[in-house]
Design a protein around this motif. Structure first.
Motif, PDB file in Angstrom:
ATOM      1  N   LEU A  23      43.249  39.578  47.740  1.00  0.00           N
ATOM      2  CA  LEU A  23      42.676  38.804  46.632  1.00  0.00           C
ATOM      3  C   LEU A  23      42.952  37.311  46.827  1.00  0.00           C
ATOM      4  CD1 LEU A  23      41.363  38.569  43.808  1.00  0.00           C
ATOM      5  CD2 LEU A  23      43.602  38.997  42.804  1.00  0.00           C
ATOM      6  N   LYS A  24      44.151  37.003  47.291  1.00  0.00           N
ATOM      7  CA  LYS A  24      44.517  35.594  47.509  1.00  0.00           C
ATOM      8  C   LYS A  24      43.556  34.947  48.507  1.00  0.00           C
ATOM      9  CE  LYS A  24      48.579  32.836  48.756  1.00  0.00           C
ATOM     10  NZ  LYS A  24      48.695  31.884  47.672  1.00  0.00           N
ATOM     11  N   ASP A  25      43.276  35.670  49.590  1.00  0.00           N
ATOM     12  CA  ASP A  25      42.340  35.128  50.598  1.00  0.00           C
ATOM     13  C   ASP A  25      40.965  34.887  49.985  1.00  0.00           C
ATOM     14  OD1 ASP A  25      44.350  35.297  52.398  1.00  0.00           O
ATOM     15  OD2 ASP A  25      43.672  37.198  53.297  1.00  0.00           O
ATOM     16  N   VAL A  26      40.509  35.850  49.187  1.00  0.00           N
ATOM     17  CA  VAL A  26      39.180  35.711  48.579  1.00  0.00           C
ATOM     18  C   VAL A  26      39.161  34.524  47.616  1.00  0.00           C
ATOM     19  CG1 VAL A  26      37.438  36.852  47.137  1.00  0.00           C
ATOM     20  CG2 VAL A  26      38.711  38.179  48.834  1.00  0.00           C
ATOM     21  N   LEU A  27      40.235  34.383  46.826  1.00  0.00           N
ATOM     22  CA  LEU A  27      40.303  33.266  45.879  1.00  0.00           C
ATOM     23  C   LEU A  27      40.341  31.929  46.605  1.00  0.00           C
ATOM     24  CD1 LEU A  27      42.886  34.739  43.328  1.00  0.00           C
ATOM     25  CD2 LEU A  27      40.487  34.258  42.830  1.00  0.00           C
ATOM     26  N   GLU A  28      41.003  31.901  47.768  1.00  0.00           N
ATOM     27  CA  GLU A  28      41.095  30.674  48.571  1.00  0.00           C
ATOM     28  C   GLU A  28      39.701  30.162  48.940  1.00  0.00           C
ATOM     29  OE1 GLU A  28      43.212  28.459  49.533  1.00  0.00           O
ATOM     30  OE2 GLU A  28      44.952  29.414  48.583  1.00  0.00           O
ATOM     31  N   GLU A  29      38.781  31.105  49.217  1.00  0.00           N
ATOM     32  CA  GLU A  29      37.426  30.697  49.581  1.00  0.00           C
ATOM     33  C   GLU A  29      36.729  29.989  48.413  1.00  0.00           C
ATOM     34  OE1 GLU A  29      35.397  34.180  51.036  1.00  0.00           O
ATOM     35  OE2 GLU A  29      37.052  34.554  52.445  1.00  0.00           O
ATOM     36  N   GLY A  30      37.236  30.226  47.214  1.00  0.00           N
ATOM     37  CA  GLY A  30      36.760  29.483  46.046  1.00  0.00           C
ATOM     38  C   GLY A  30      35.518  30.056  45.401  1.00  0.00           C
ATOM     39  N   ASP A  31      35.109  29.431  44.281  1.00  0.00           N
ATOM     40  CA  ASP A  31      33.855  29.769  43.642  1.00  0.00           C
ATOM     41  C   ASP A  31      33.842  31.131  42.943  1.00  0.00           C
ATOM     42  OD1 ASP A  31      31.436  28.780  42.924  1.00  0.00           O
ATOM     43  OD2 ASP A  31      30.349  29.742  44.581  1.00  0.00           O
ATOM     44  N   ILE A  32      35.006  31.697  42.672  1.00  0.00           N
ATOM     45  CA  ILE A  32      35.043  32.977  41.960  1.00  0.00           C
ATOM     46  C   ILE A  32      35.063  32.701  40.451  1.00  0.00           C
ATOM     47  CG2 ILE A  32      36.345  35.120  41.587  1.00  0.00           C
ATOM     48  CD1 ILE A  32      35.295  34.812  44.430  1.00  0.00           C
ATOM     49  N   GLN A  33      34.155  33.359  39.711  1.00  0.00           N
ATOM     50  CA  GLN A  33      34.055  33.109  38.267  1.00  0.00           C
ATOM     51  C   GLN A  33      34.892  34.069  37.432  1.00  0.00           C
ATOM     52  OE1 GLN A  33      32.441  30.390  37.383  1.00  0.00           O
ATOM     53  NE2 GLN A  33      32.044  30.169  39.570  1.00  0.00           N
ATOM     54  N   LEU A  34      35.052  35.275  37.967  1.00  0.00           N
ATOM     55  CA  LEU A  34      35.715  36.304  37.155  1.00  0.00           C
ATOM     56  C   LEU A  34      36.419  37.306  38.061  1.00  0.00           C
ATOM     57  CD1 LEU A  34      35.990  37.713  34.275  1.00  0.00           C
ATOM     58  CD2 LEU A  34      33.989  39.050  34.940  1.00  0.00           C
ATOM     59  N   VAL A  35      37.615  37.714  37.640  1.00  0.00           N
ATOM     60  CA  VAL A  35      38.312  38.801  38.333  1.00  0.00           C
ATOM     61  C   VAL A  35      38.527  39.918  37.317  1.00  0.00           C
ATOM     62  CG1 VAL A  35      40.483  39.510  39.441  1.00  0.00           C
ATOM     63  CG2 VAL A  35      39.444  37.305  40.006  1.00  0.00           C
ATOM     64  N   VAL A  36      38.275  41.167  37.734  1.00  0.00           N
ATOM     65  CA  VAL A  36      38.593  42.313  36.895  1.00  0.00           C
ATOM     66  C   VAL A  36      39.661  43.112  37.632  1.00  0.00           C
ATOM     67  CG1 VAL A  36      37.700  44.351  35.712  1.00  0.00           C
ATOM     68  CG2 VAL A  36      36.201  42.374  36.081  1.00  0.00           C
ATOM     69  N   GLY A  37      40.805  43.283  37.015  1.00  0.00           N
ATOM     70  CA  GLY A  37      41.913  43.980  37.681  1.00  0.00           C
ATOM     71  C   GLY A  37      42.316  45.207  36.893  1.00  0.00           C
ATOM     72  N   ILE A  38      42.217  46.383  37.512  1.00  0.00           N
ATOM     73  CA  ILE A  38      42.588  47.607  36.795  1.00  0.00           C
ATOM     74  C   ILE A  38      43.423  48.504  37.701  1.00  0.00           C
ATOM     75  CG2 ILE A  38      41.768  49.605  35.517  1.00  0.00           C
ATOM     76  CD1 ILE A  38      39.208  48.053  34.912  1.00  0.00           C
TER      77      ILE A  38
END
Ligand code: FAD
Ligand code: FAD
Ligand code: SF4
Ligand code: SF4
Ligand code: FES
Lengths: 277, 469
Positions: free
Chosen positions: A172-187
């Motif tokens: 998830l950290k790598d994906v967030l680093e790429e930027g431009d994420i509007q929403l995360v759903v964590g379950i």
């Protein structure tokens, strides 16, 4: 009476899928909502999220991990057996809108809860990346389904037996680093959701979690499911089960989930003795 | 003229009870019921007033002298038929009505001595009929072809259903829980109202033709609009006041702090007192505090004793004079060893590293001027801080309206506390063809008031179904 029409064992028999006849619920249910099931006269009322519904066939699908007496009792039900009571749909449905890029993160049986939400988020036009994890390869569930429900799927195992070696939060950290994420759903398990939220807070990305406190009625009349969100007491069964993860007091939730540890052990021993007799 | 022979004065016949030490450890009913002889003797005390005050004290106007005369004559079956004319759940009311504030408060014999034990007699005739089943069934009118949905199976809903079935309408009861009965089943404990009595009343309704749909959370499983689409001609809402109030003091979410609703639901409806034969657990405290002093608090404190508490204490912010519970419940609780701490209020709950409650901090109170309710309101005394230890705390400080159904229904007018606005006389709401009654209109009240509201609504619904809105 609610008949089981299909049963599957997943993750080496620790996770069970049941498809159950419940036509009225199947017609009304939306992603994110749950049902309460009671197996028989002496049974407990157990909340489980609907992993899928088939309004035409009139069935709902639940996927649960066998953790204690009641889920063990559910596991022992065969195709053709019935649940005495199924109540629902309960809880608020997931708020679905097009926001852009979304990441869905699931752990353990949380993946089952995440599946219909992921599919719906994609259907309304979001770009959906999915990260799912398990302790080891054999415990991973719904890989194919999640692949179909999203645009991109990444898999992790704690022991490195499959996919990325490590926790979902690392990917998830790598994906967030790429930027431009509007929403995360964590379950998933509470510690996982807490870790996801701590991470997304750093990136300032809105994060939804689905909480699983102990419940009785599921209609707001007992207060047993209370959780603290943004410093205020909420009833997860009617105000949730989804909440803004950055506002949730996960430590309190973890303690409240331990409320019946001794009783659960007594109950399970009682059941094992009966089954072995 | 010779003196009239002086009539021998019969004392009020006692109700036999389980001994307090024994019963505080079991869930069997506390009063064990009277013999026919004792009931007839008690009935003979009634002087058959020409203008019976007792009837004016009963919210549904049971013909009290009428049925008591029949008991005196040993005509128990005729007596129950007489009671049924006004009250369809006498086995329940005989047990749980606050008689000392209603029928028995105004009984003329109470002026000089003990009033007639009206509640006990009502219970007696109802139990006699349940055991002997001799009364002819009530007569049903010809089918009207109209359909009514009743939401909630508490005393108000059951009354509406019973009345409308008799008037020839089709009735379906929708209940959110997996068992019918409302508070009578999930709230009031077995030792005060055996569940078998409630289920036998519901079975009677079903035998008359009422349909019962459990597991139906109206507002979620099905909405009121959808019910109308299913061709119901009228809907009655009797969903009760089931939203638990908390104190909003720090530490309230510690493990071991329950709302009375949760504690009693686990114990009664889910039968946690039979754990592990039944699967639902409840925390069994050794040292229990209950906050509040209504019927709900008494039921909680007494349940705690039966689940093994060494100490069970009631903490109440007003004084003994303001205690809202039925007299009999307070008396029974004291006999069983429940301790009362009056004029005390919690300010904070204390916990350990496992997040479990270990005690409460509070303040002593004194009584100030009467408030709008006419009760003197408690005022904290400065510097009176104290601590009480406990391993279980039950919050029984009242309940409010659950918004689940009302929020899902457009155009249903609510008052400022969220209760449904309904006409006092008819139960009509602001929405056409919808009636409401019981706790969801009045706030937490009593079984008999909920039944009275049900009766009034049933009459009004019947009028609507035959004549129009
Ligand atoms: C809204 C909601 C949706 C849920 N959806 C799912 C689902 O789709 N799939 C699934 O597998 N589970 C789901 N759960 C969790 C599930 O309800 C519990 O796992 C179940 O109640 C455990 O019952 P048991 O008697 O088998 O175990 P118990 O004997 O009661 O408990 C065994 C262990 O599980 C823990 N536990 C107890 N209750 C819960 C709980 N409510 N949640 C988490 N852990 C608990 C205990 O601390 C204990 O360590 C959901 C819970 C909620 C509130
Ligand atoms: C512990 C306790 C002890 C009490 N003791 C006494 C006593 O001794 N004497 C006395 O006179 N009174 C007593 N009362 C009060 C009395 O029980 C209530 O006033 C009475 O039950 C109210 O009746 P009702 O029909 O309005 O609703 P309830 O009895 O509250 O029943 C409402 C029903 O509606 C159902 N429902 C709610 N929402 C929905 C929905 N959306 N869809 C479908 N169903 C729904 C509920 O599950 C419930 O079964 C006590 C109350 C409690 C809680
Ligand atoms: S219904 Fe209640 S108030 Fe009326 S006579 Fe019976 S016990 Fe008394
Ligand atoms: S007031 Fe008392 S004595 Fe008179 S009729 Fe009623 S019960 Fe009998
Ligand atoms: S489960 Fe009872 S209020 Fe949520």
């Amino acid at each position: 009476m609610f008949k089981i029409v299909k049963r599957e064992e997943m993750a080496q028999g620790t996770v069970i899928l049941n498809e159950v006849e419940a036509p009225l619920i199947a017609k009304k249910a939306k992603p994110g909502q749950f049902v309460i099931l009671k197996a028989n006269e002496t049974g407990e009322r157990i909340p489980l999220t609907m992993a899928d519904t088939d309004p035409e066939k009139g069935t709902i699908t639940i996927i649960y991990m066998v953790v204690g007496k009641s889920t063990a009792l559910f596991r022992d039900l065969k195709v053709g057996d019935v649940y005495q009571d199924v109540i629902g749909p309960l809880g608020k449905a997931t708020h679905l809108e097009e926001v852009g890029k979304v990441v869905c993160v699931g752990g353990g049986t949380g993946v089952a809860v995440l599946h219909p939400i992921t599919r719906a988020l994609k259907e309304v036009g979001n770009g959906v990346t999915c990260i799912i994890g398990a302790r080891t390869k054999d415990l991973l569930i719904l890989e194919k389904e999640m692949e179909a429900a999203s645009h991109e799927l990444q898999v992790c195992t704690d022991d490195g037996s499959y996919g990325h070696h490590g926790f979902v939060t690392e990917v998830l950290k790598d994906v967030l680093e790429e930027g431009d994420i509007q929403l995360v759903v964590g379950i998933g398990p509470v510690p996982m959701m807490k870790a996801v939220c701590n991470l997304t807070k750093e990136y300032n990305v809105k994060t939804l979690v689905s909480l699983n406190p102990i419940m009785i009625d599921g209609t707001g009349m007992c207060g047993g499911c209370r959780v603290t969100v943004g410093g205020k007491t909420k009833f997860a069964c009617v105000d949730g089960p989804e909440f803004d993860g950055h506002e949730v007091n996960f430590d309190e939730l973890m303690l409240r989930l331990q409320a019946y540890l001794e009783e659960e052990k007594e109950s399970n021993d009682h059941y094992c003795n009966l089954s072995n007799a | 003229m010779a003196d009239k022979p002086k009539k021998e004065k019969i004392p009020r016949q006692p109700m036999p009870e389980q001994e307090s030490k024994v019963r505080a450890k079991n869930f069997d009913e506390v009063p064990t019921g009277q013999s026919p002889e004792a009931a007839m003797k008690e009935a003979a005390r009634c002087i058959q007033c020409k203008k019976p005050a007792c009837v004016t004290g009963c919210p549904v106007g049971v013909d009290i002298p009428g049925f008591i005369k029949l008991v005196k004559e040993g005509e128990f079956t005729q007596a129950i038929t007489k009671v049924w004319e006004k009250n369809s759940l006498p086995a329940v009311c005989g047990r749980v009505c606050p008689q000392e504030l209603q029928c028995e408060e105004v009984c003329i014999l109470g002026k000089k001595g003990d009033p007639v034990a009206i509640g006990n007699l009502e219970r007696f005739v109802a139990d006699y009929e349940r055991q002997n089943k001799k009364a002819p069934p009530m007569e049903k009118a010809a089918p009207s072809g109209k359909r009514v949905a009743v939401v909630g199976s508490g005393p108000s809903g059951l009354t509406v259903a019973g009345d409308l079935i008799l008037k020839g309408h089709d009735v379906t009861i929708y209940e959110a829980f997996h068992k019918p009965g409302g508070v009578l089943v999930y709230g009031i404990p077995e030792f005060r109202l055996p569940k078998e009595i409630v289920f036998s009343e519901v079975a009677g309704l079903e035998a008359m033709g009422a349909e019962l749909e459990c597991n139906a959370v109206v507002g979620r499983s099905v909405t009121l609009e959808e019910l109308f689409e299913q061709d119901y001609d009228a809907i009655f809402l009797g969903v009760g006041a089931g939203l638990p109030r908390f104190l909003n003091v720090p530490g309230e979410n510690l493990v071991g702090i329950f709302s009375a609703n949760e504690y009693l639901t686990r114990s009664n409806l889910m039968k946690a007192y039979l754990f592990p034969e039944y699967d639902t657990p409840v925390i069994k405290g050794k040292n229990v505090i209950t906050l509040g002093a209504g019927n709900v608090a008494m039921d909680s404190a007494r349940t705690a004793l039966r689940l093994g508490a060494k100490k069970s204490r009631i903490v109440y912010r007003r004084s003994r004079d303001e205690v809202p519970a039925r007299g009999a419940e307070v008396h029974h609780a004291e006999e069983e060893g429940v301790e009362f701490h009056f004029l005390t209020a919690p300010t904070k709950f204390l916990g350990n590293e496992k997040g479990r409650v270990t005690g409460m901090e509070g303040l002593k109170m004194e009584l100030g001027e009467p408030d709008e309710s006419g009760r003197r309101s408690p005022i904290p005394i400065e510097g009176s801080e104290f601590e009480l230890e406990c391993d279980l705390a039950i919050i029984a400080v009242g309940a409010g309206p659950n918004p689940l159904l009302t929020q899902s229904t457009e155009g249903l007018k609510l008052n400022r506390w969220g209760y449904i606005k309904a006409d006092e006389r008819t139960g009509k709401t602001s929405k056409k063809a919808i009636w409401a009654g019981g706790d969801i209109v009045t706030g937490s009240a009593t079984v008999i008031l909920a039944m009275g509201a049900g009766r009034a609504a049933a009459d009004s619904i019947h009028e609507y179904l035959t004549l129009g809105w």
